[in-house]
Design a protein around this motif. Structure first.
Motif, mmCIF file in Angstrom:
data_model
loop_
_atom_site.group_PDB
_atom_site.id
_atom_site.type_symbol
_atom_site.label_atom_id
_atom_site.label_comp_id
_atom_site.label_asym_id
_atom_site.label_seq_id
_atom_site.Cartn_x
_atom_site.Cartn_y
_atom_site.Cartn_z
ATOM 1 N N ILE A 188 0.857 -1.181 0.000
ATOM 2 C CA ILE A 188 0.000 0.000 0.000
ATOM 3 C C ILE A 188 0.891 1.229 0.000
ATOM 4 N N LYS A 189 0.661 2.130 -0.968
ATOM 5 C CA LYS A 189 1.459 3.345 -1.045
ATOM 6 C C LYS A 189 1.088 4.268 0.111
ATOM 7 N N PRO A 190 2.084 4.883 0.761
ATOM 8 C CA PRO A 190 1.770 5.821 1.835
ATOM 9 C C PRO A 190 1.166 7.103 1.271
ATOM 10 N N GLN A 191 0.333 7.752 2.072
ATOM 11 C CA GLN A 191 -0.277 9.001 1.635
ATOM 12 C C GLN A 191 0.764 10.115 1.691
ATOM 13 N N VAL A 192 0.706 11.002 0.694
ATOM 14 C CA VAL A 192 1.646 12.124 0.664
ATOM 15 C C VAL A 192 1.089 13.259 1.513
ATOM 16 N N ALA A 193 1.978 14.066 2.083
ATOM 17 C CA ALA A 193 1.561 15.160 2.940
ATOM 18 C C ALA A 193 1.018 16.328 2.132
ATOM 19 N N PRO B 9 0.448 17.861 -2.234
ATOM 20 C CA PRO B 9 0.542 17.499 -3.651
ATOM 21 C C PRO B 9 1.937 17.820 -4.190
ATOM 22 N N GLN B 10 2.452 16.987 -5.061
ATOM 23 C CA GLN B 10 3.790 17.138 -5.600
ATOM 24 C C GLN B 10 3.808 18.164 -6.722
#
Length: 130
Positions: free
Chosen positions: A59-64, A66-67
């Motif tokens: 499971i990909k971790p959530q990003v803090a 948007p990139q």
């Protein structure tokens, strides 16, 4: 004679220091907190839990946040480069005028200082000079 004086001075001073330290420690020990209800219970949900299965590492971790896109990155870099060039131009122009003033000061400062040190004062430099 010297030994007796040393014993009197140092051992008596040590006794007073030990008594003073004991009084301070007793005073600190008397300052306890007002919470007399007993120990604070630990949280029951703290720490790892055994769920009975292995964790799923796929499971990909959530990003803090948007990139940046490539276009946003390039725009930010161009803005920073423009600010850097504008700052460099200001420093370069000011540096040339300061350089002339500093070299002029260097030529005059040494002889003026030597005159004041040697007592050959110049009233133009030092109005209190006689």
């Amino acid at each position: 004679m010297t030994i007796k004086i040393g014993e009197t001075v140092f051992f008596d001073a040590g006794r007073f220091c030990r008594i003073g330290a004991a009084i301070v420690l007793l005073g600190i020990a008397g300052c306890s907190s007002t919470n007399t209800s007993g120990p604070v219970p630990l949280a029951t949900d703290a720490g790892p839990k055994d769920t009975g299965s292995f964790p799923n590492l796929n499971i990909k971790p959530q990003v803090a946040a948007p990139q940046f896109t490539e276009a946003e990155r390039n725009a930010k870099l161009a803005e920073l480069k423009a600010d850097e060039n504008a700052q460099g131009a200001k420093v370069g122009a000011a540096n040339v005028s300061n350089q002339a003033a500093l070299s002029d000061l260097a030529k005059k400062h040494g002889p003026q200082t030597l005159k004041q040190i040697e007592g050959k004062c110049d009233p133009a430099l030092d109005p209190t000079c006689k």
